[in-house]
Design an enzyme around this catalytic site. Structure first.
Site, short mmCIF file in Angstrom:
data_model
loop_
_atom_site.label_atom_id
_atom_site.label_comp_id
_atom_site.label_asym_id
_atom_site.label_seq_id
_atom_site.Cartn_x
_atom_site.Cartn_y
_atom_site.Cartn_z
CB ILE A 64 -1.00 0.04 1.18
CG1 ILE A 64 -0.27 0.03 2.51
CG2 ILE A 64 -2.00 -1.11 1.07
CD1 ILE A 64 -1.18 0.34 3.70
CG HIS A 96 6.68 -8.96 4.93
ND1 HIS A 96 6.79 -8.84 6.31
CD2 HIS A 96 7.00 -7.75 4.43
CE1 HIS A 96 7.16 -7.61 6.63
NE2 HIS A 96 7.31 -6.93 5.50
#
Length: 114
Positions: A31, A100
């Site tokens: 984002i 991640h």
């Protein structure tokens, strides 16, 4: 984990623009992109960081690496080059305590980063 942002995305409780999904991983757009292509790949199971993911020793880290290449191919940056980054710990910039990989591409990358 109930309070983990990425676990909530995996569960579908928080929306994300998914790019690729496998049985054990999902890839979705960051984002706050730092490059024209900035996709995160997370294991569906919760591991707090790269070290805990690596210690699972069940091939999941290998799968994330393979998924990174598939994402780069799908995003059109595999031929020109891409970067895969794991931030581990606060001093390295890890802001979500769920392992991640960042797949970054679409522009020349400088070295050293940061």
């Amino acid at each position: 984990m109930a309070d983990c942002l990425f676990c909530s995305i995996v569960a579908g409780d928080i929306p994300a623009v998914r790019v690729l999904t496998s049985a054990r991983t999902i890839a979705f757009r960051d984002i706050n992109p730092q490059a024209p292509v900035h996709v995160l790949i997370v294991p569906k199971d919760h591991f707090s960081d790269l070290a805990s993911l690596a210690s699972a020793d069940d091939g999941l880290l290998d799968e994330l690496a393979s998924q990174a290449h598939l994402v780069a191919s799908a995003e059109g940056v595999a031929e020109t080059g891409y970067r895969v980054v794991f931030n581990t710990g606060a001093d390295a910039g890890q802001t979500v305590a769920h392992a991640h990989a960042h797949v970054l591409g679409g522009r020349p990358m400088a070295w050293p980063p940061g």
